[in-house]
Design an enzyme around this catalytic site. Sequence first.
Site, PDB file in Angstrom:
ATOM      1  N   ALA A   1      36.697  42.443  31.214  1.00  0.00           N
ATOM      2  CA  ALA A   1      35.951  41.276  31.623  1.00  0.00           C
ATOM      3  C   ALA A   1      36.157  40.954  33.101  1.00  0.00           C
ATOM      4  CB  ALA A   1      36.314  40.085  30.757  1.00  0.00           C
ATOM      5  N   CYS A   2      35.662  39.805  33.485  1.00  0.00           N
ATOM      6  CA  CYS A   2      35.519  39.338  34.863  1.00  0.00           C
ATOM      7  C   CYS A   2      34.279  40.005  35.461  1.00  0.00           C
ATOM      8  CB  CYS A   2      36.711  39.626  35.770  1.00  0.00           C
ATOM      9  SG  CYS A   2      38.148  38.586  35.474  1.00  0.00           S
ATOM     10  N   SER A   3      33.539  39.226  36.199  1.00  0.00           N
ATOM     11  CA  SER A   3      32.350  39.744  36.870  1.00  0.00           C
ATOM     12  C   SER A   3      32.513  39.564  38.367  1.00  0.00           C
ATOM     13  CB  SER A   3      31.094  38.999  36.383  1.00  0.00           C
ATOM     14  OG  SER A   3      31.252  37.601  36.535  1.00  0.00           O
TER      15      SER A   3
END
Length: 380
Positions: free
Chosen positions: A19-21
């Site tokens: 995750a994380c963008s």
Amino acid sequence: MKNFLRINNTFGDDKVIDACSIFGAMDKSGRRFSGEGVIRAIANMHDRGNGLGGGFAVYGLYPEHADKYALHLMYLSGRDKQDTEAFLRDNFTVAYQEEVPTRATAAIKNPPLVYRYYVDVPDTLTEKLSADDYVVSKVMQINTSANDSFVFSSGKNMAVFKGVGFPEEIAEYFRLEEYKGYLWTSHGRFPTNTAAWWGGAHPFSILDWTVVHNGEISSYGINRRYLEQFGYQCTMQTDTEVIAYAVDLLMRKHNLPLEIAVKVLAAPFWDDIGRMPEAERELDSALRLTYGSLLLNGPFAIIIAHSGEMIGLTDRIRLRPMVVGEKGDMVYLSSEESAIRLVSPELDNVWSPVGGEPVIARLKSAARPMTKAKEKAAAR
């Protein structure tokens, strides 16, 4: 119907490790553009975060104060604001200050006070201390003091805006659609091992260097101890902070070219170094021996930015995604191609970079961020 859970999470993990963008957009001509497209792009990757952190960095932001350091401070309670402002007046010439404009946003709970100060350093600095070194030392003093205030942005003609919330909520709160810059980066956070608080959101910044990051830096401890030898103090409780300081040390203080600095952060494996031509092998061996404590271990995809440049870099075996898109003078870096296509459906080029190989976008040699006067003249 295809069961995507079996494809995307084959071991039933309760932790989404990819995750994380991250998203970045730069106009190499220096033309400043609104952040509306960047906000839509990062919001398109909403599900990569969990609402515990979002933020943006904008370059070419303050042309009317381009020669001043723009210090952005958060006051968690406001209790120590007077003491911190007295420190600023004692150590800088404060040309102008104001509270950063915000709007009431239902999703943003208990925000800190956020102020910005446009400052000059004293004229009496010794030859051994550069203006940038002086600013870094004062930022470290504030961020390690007992006060509940801290500096989270300290460059010229740029700024960071960040907090606890989804990035599109942070953008709404700080009214970012009203700003223009020639380079924007953004981040949606899914914290895994560190606290979710306003200072821990990305981007991390020192002077005009900023970093947004997807991944985990397992070498944080040794990276931190190495950087502390040079006066950097890690106070933001998040591994990404060391990357910003490492870049400042390598490229500003040690004056390494970007192409060499990235060899320190994402160094080749020793086996690969052993197969290189002699000159290249000697260089890479020397870098690993000299800067071994700054090697970033762990999976990462990062966007590093500073005045005039945007750099994308992943770990050597590319355990986190990054896509590059180009359209005319525009360069995009993103966790997902869909976010780029949302703002620029027809691209000239699109590709996934090789692990450990930097993607570098630079202002054209004649390009300079347009001042407000030039923008008015161009609009006539």
